[in-house]
Motif scaffolding. Structure first.
Motif, PDB file in Angstrom:
ATOM      1  N   ALA A 193       0.836  -1.200   0.000  1.00  0.00           N
ATOM      2  CA  ALA A 193       0.000   0.000   0.000  1.00  0.00           C
ATOM      3  C   ALA A 193       0.872   1.252   0.000  1.00  0.00           C
ATOM      4  N   VAL A 194       1.969   1.222   0.763  1.00  0.00           N
ATOM      5  CA  VAL A 194       2.902   2.347   0.767  1.00  0.00           C
ATOM      6  C   VAL A 194       3.542   2.512  -0.610  1.00  0.00           C
ATOM      7  N   LEU A 195       3.920   1.397  -1.246  1.00  0.00           N
ATOM      8  CA  LEU A 195       4.478   1.467  -2.599  1.00  0.00           C
ATOM      9  C   LEU A 195       3.451   2.034  -3.581  1.00  0.00           C
ATOM     10  N   THR A 196       2.179   1.708  -3.376  1.00  0.00           N
ATOM     11  CA  THR A 196       1.127   2.270  -4.222  1.00  0.00           C
ATOM     12  C   THR A 196       1.081   3.784  -4.074  1.00  0.00           C
ATOM     13  N   LEU A 197       1.162   4.262  -2.829  1.00  0.00           N
ATOM     14  CA  LEU A 197       1.149   5.699  -2.569  1.00  0.00           C
ATOM     15  C   LEU A 197       2.379   6.379  -3.173  1.00  0.00           C
ATOM     16  N   LEU A 198       3.555   5.782  -2.962  1.00  0.00           N
ATOM     17  CA  LEU A 198       4.772   6.349  -3.527  1.00  0.00           C
ATOM     18  C   LEU A 198       4.707   6.387  -5.051  1.00  0.00           C
ATOM     19  N   GLY A 199       4.170   5.313  -5.641  1.00  0.00           N
ATOM     20  CA  GLY A 199       4.021   5.282  -7.087  1.00  0.00           C
ATOM     21  C   GLY A 199       3.096   6.381  -7.585  1.00  0.00           C
ATOM     22  N   GLY A 200       2.021   6.641  -6.851  1.00  0.00           N
ATOM     23  CA  GLY A 200       1.103   7.707  -7.230  1.00  0.00           C
ATOM     24  C   GLY A 200       1.770   9.078  -7.192  1.00  0.00           C
ATOM     25  N   LEU A 201       2.579   9.318  -6.153  1.00  0.00           N
ATOM     26  CA  LEU A 201       3.302  10.586  -6.062  1.00  0.00           C
ATOM     27  C   LEU A 201       4.298  10.726  -7.210  1.00  0.00           C
ATOM     28  N   LEU A 202       4.969   9.621  -7.554  1.00  0.00           N
ATOM     29  CA  LEU A 202       5.912   9.658  -8.663  1.00  0.00           C
ATOM     30  C   LEU A 202       5.196   9.910  -9.992  1.00  0.00           C
ATOM     31  N   LEU A 203       4.024   9.333 -10.150  1.00  0.00           N
ATOM     32  CA  LEU A 203       3.249   9.563 -11.369  1.00  0.00           C
ATOM     33  C   LEU A 203       2.937  11.049 -11.522  1.00  0.00           C
ATOM     34  N   LEU A 204       2.507  11.688 -10.440  1.00  0.00           N
ATOM     35  CA  LEU A 204       2.236  13.129 -10.485  1.00  0.00           C
ATOM     36  C   LEU A 204       3.503  13.916 -10.800  1.00  0.00           C
ATOM     37  N   ALA A 205       4.612  13.497 -10.202  1.00  0.00           N
ATOM     38  CA  ALA A 205       5.878  14.198 -10.439  1.00  0.00           C
ATOM     39  C   ALA A 205       6.310  14.082 -11.892  1.00  0.00           C
ATOM     40  N   VAL A 206       6.133  12.907 -12.486  1.00  0.00           N
ATOM     41  CA  VAL A 206       6.493  12.718 -13.894  1.00  0.00           C
ATOM     42  C   VAL A 206       5.634  13.605 -14.781  1.00  0.00           C
ATOM     43  N   VAL A 207       4.336  13.623 -14.515  1.00  0.00           N
ATOM     44  CA  VAL A 207       3.421  14.423 -15.330  1.00  0.00           C
ATOM     45  C   VAL A 207       3.794  15.905 -15.271  1.00  0.00           C
ATOM     46  N   ARG A 208       4.198  16.372 -14.091  1.00  0.00           N
ATOM     47  CA  ARG A 208       4.459  17.796 -13.909  1.00  0.00           C
ATOM     48  C   ARG A 208       5.888  18.217 -14.262  1.00  0.00           C
ATOM     49  N   ALA A 209       6.862  17.340 -14.079  1.00  0.00           N
ATOM     50  CA  ALA A 209       8.258  17.790 -14.111  1.00  0.00           C
ATOM     51  C   ALA A 209       9.135  17.118 -15.161  1.00  0.00           C
ATOM     52  N   VAL A 210       8.624  16.124 -15.877  1.00  0.00           N
ATOM     53  CA  VAL A 210       9.460  15.437 -16.868  1.00  0.00           C
ATOM     54  C   VAL A 210       8.857  15.633 -18.252  1.00  0.00           C
TER      55      VAL A 210
END
Length: 434
Positions: A193-210
Motif C-alpha cells: 500500500a505504501v508502494l502504491t502511494l509512492l508510485g502515485g506521487l511519482l506519477l504526479l511528479a512525472v506528469v508535472r516535471a518530466v
C-alpha cells in the motif's frame, strides 16, 4: 598507451538513428535541471524500494498466504525478472515512441500493480503481479538514464549519472528500514500500500516535471523493428559491450555482497542485526563518498576512462585482499569489513563512470543503450546472488571468490573490449565507439 586526441576522426560508423548533440536539445535551466534530476533519481529508487521493503515481512507473508519460504522468495525473483525484461523492452521502444508516454504508462502501471500485490489472495497471483510490477517499475529506471542522455551533454552528463548511482547506493539501505517501520504498525500488505502511494506521487511528479526529451525528429523511424535493430547494432559494437559488461560484472559482485554479507557478519562473526546494519551503512557511505569524488573530478575534466580504471582497480584490490586474508589469516571481522569497504567503495566509481561512457558511446540509440546497461546489470546480479548459498555456510570464502571472479571479469572486459586508453565516450571527443 596514449588516449587519442578529441580531434581525431571517428573510426566507426554510427548505427542508424537520431542525430544527437547539444544543439538539437539544449540543456534545461539550473532549477529545471535540479527538479528533473530529483524526479529521475526517485524513479531510479523504485526498484530497490520495491525489492527490499517487504523482505522483513517474508515470514508473516508465508503464514498469511499458506506458502513455503521458497514460494515467498520466488516473488522477489519474479520482480527482478520483470525488471530485466522491462528494461530490455521499454528502452528500445522509447527510441521510437519517445520517453514521456512510456514513463507515464510505467508509473501508472506500477501504481495499479502495487495495489494488486497488496490485495493478492494467494502467492501465485502475488508472484504474477510482482513480475508485472517489475516490468512497470523498469520504465522509470531505464528511461531515467535515457532522459539524462537526451538532456545533458559533455561534463554535465557524468555528474548527473553520479546522482543516480548514489540513489542506487542509498535506497537498498533505506528500504528494509522503511519496511520494518511499516510492519511495526501493520501487516506486509501495508508495504505494498505504501508502494502504491509512492508510485502515485511519482506519477504526479512525472506528469508535472518530466517533459518529453526526445522530439519526433530525433526518434528512430521504421517502427518497432527499427528500434530493436538499433539495439542489435549496439550489441555488435565492441567498445560499447565492453563498458556494459564492466558495469554488469561489477553489479554481480555487488549483488553477491548484498545477498551474502548478512550471513557472513551475523552467522560467522556473530554480530547483531543492528551491528550488521551499521556495517552495511558504513560500506554504503563509502560508495557515496566515491560517487561524490567522481562527480567533482569529472566536473574538473578528469577523464572518465581514468576514473573507471581506478574504480575497477580499487574493487579488484579489495576483492583480492578479502580472498588472501581468508586463506592466510582465516575469518576476521576487521579484515572482512575493511576489504568489503574497499571493494564497495570502488563500485561507487565504476557505476557512474561506466554508465556515463556507455550511454555516450550508445548515444545514437539512448533507450536501447540504457536497456542493455541496466538490463544486464540486473540479470548478472540476479544470477550471481544465489551462488553464495550453494557453496556452503561455514566460510566467507565462497562470497569472496565469487566477488573476486566477477570483478576480475570486469577488469578483463575493460582491457579486452572497452580498451579505455582509446578514449571512448569522453565528453567532447569525436570518437564515439568501435
Amino acid at each position: 598507451m596514449v588516449a587519442p586526441s578529441p580531434s581525431r576522426p571517428a573510426t566507426a560508423s554510427a548505427s542508424p538513428g537520431p542525430t544527437p548533440g547539444p544543439a538539437a536539445d539544449p540543456a534545461p535551466s539550473r532549477r529545471a535541471a535540479a527538479v528533473l534530476v530529483a524526479v529521475l533519481g526517485a524513479l531510479t529508487a523504485v526498484a530497490p524500494l520495491a525489492t527490499d521493503m517487504y523482505v522483513p515481512g517474508f515470514p508473516a507473508m508465508g503464514d498469511a498466504l499458506g506458502a513455503s519460504s521458497s514460494a515467498v522468495q520466488l516473488t522477489m525473483t519474479a520482480f527482478l525478472a520483470g525488471l530485466v525484461v522491462g528494461q530490455l523492452l521499454i528502452g528500445p521502444l522509447s527510441d521510437g515512441l519517445g520517453r514521456r508516454r512510456l514513463l507515464i504508462s510505467g508509473a501508472a502501471g506500477f501504481v495499479l500493480l502495487s495495489l494488486a500485490c497488496a490485495l493478492a489472495p494467494n502467492v501465485t497471483l502475488l508472484t504474477g503481479a510482482r513480475f508485472l510490477q517489475g516490468v512497470a517499475g523498469a520504465a522509470g529506471m531505464v528511461l531515467a538514464r535515457a532522459v539524462l542522455t537526451d538532456r545533458f551533454h559533455g561534463a554535465d552528463l557524468p555528474r548527473r549519472f553520479a546522482v543516480l548511482s548514489q540513489v542506487m547506493g542509498v535506497a537498498p539501505i533505506v528500504a528494509p528500514v522503511l519496511g520494518g517501520v511499516v510492519l511495526t504498525v501493520s501487516t506486509w500488505r501495508a508495504v505494498f500500500a505504501v508502494l502504491t502511494l509512492l508510485g502515485g506521487l511519482l506519477l504526479l511528479a512525472v506528469v508535472r516535471a518530466v517533459p518529453e526529451s526526445l522530439p519526433p525528429e530525433r526518434r528512430h523511424s521504421g517502427g518497432v523493428a527499427s528500434t530493436f535493430r538499433a539495439m542489435g547494432a549496439l550489441l555488435g559494437r565492441r567498445a560499447f559491450m565492453g563498458y556494459v559488461l564492466v558495469v554488469a560484472l561489477v553489479a554481480a559482485a555487488l549483488f553477491t555482497y548484498i545477498s551474502g554479507s548478512s550471513f557472513v557478519f551475523e552467522n560467522l562473526h556473530g554480530v547483531s542485526s543492528t551491528t550488521y546494519s551499521l556495517i552495511f551503512a558504513t560500506n554504503a557511505v563509502g560508495t557515496l563518498v566515491t560517487g561524490t569524488v567522481f562527480s567533482r573530478l569529472a566536473g574538473r575534466g578528469v577523464r572518465l576512462n581514468t576514473l573507471l580504471v581506478a574504480g575497477v582497480g580499487v574493487s579488484l584490490l579489495g576483492a583480492l585482499g578479502q580472498v588472501v586474508l581468508v586463506l592466510s589469516l582465516g575469518e576476521t571481522l576487521a579484515g572482512t569489513w575493511i576489504t568489503l569497504f574497499v571493494t564497495v567503495s570502488g563500485i561507487g566509481l565504476v557505476f557512474p563512470a561506466g554508465m556515463s561512457i556507455g550511454q555516450t558511446v550508445g548515444r545514437t540509440a539512448p533507450g536501447a543503450a540504457s536497456a542493455l546497461v541496466g538490463g544486464l546489470q540486473f540479470l548478472f546480479g540476479a544470477l550471481a546472488s544465489p551462488l553464495v548459498g550453494l557453496f556452503g555456510e561455514d566460510s566467507s570464502l565462497p562470497m569472496a571468490l565469487i566477488m573476486l571472479t566477477a570483478v576480475a571479469g570486469a577488469a578483463l572486459a575493460l582491457v579486452g573490449l572497452a580498451r579505455p586508453w582509446q578514449g571512448h565516450g569522453e565528453p567532447g571527443a569525436a570518437k564515439a565507439g568501435a
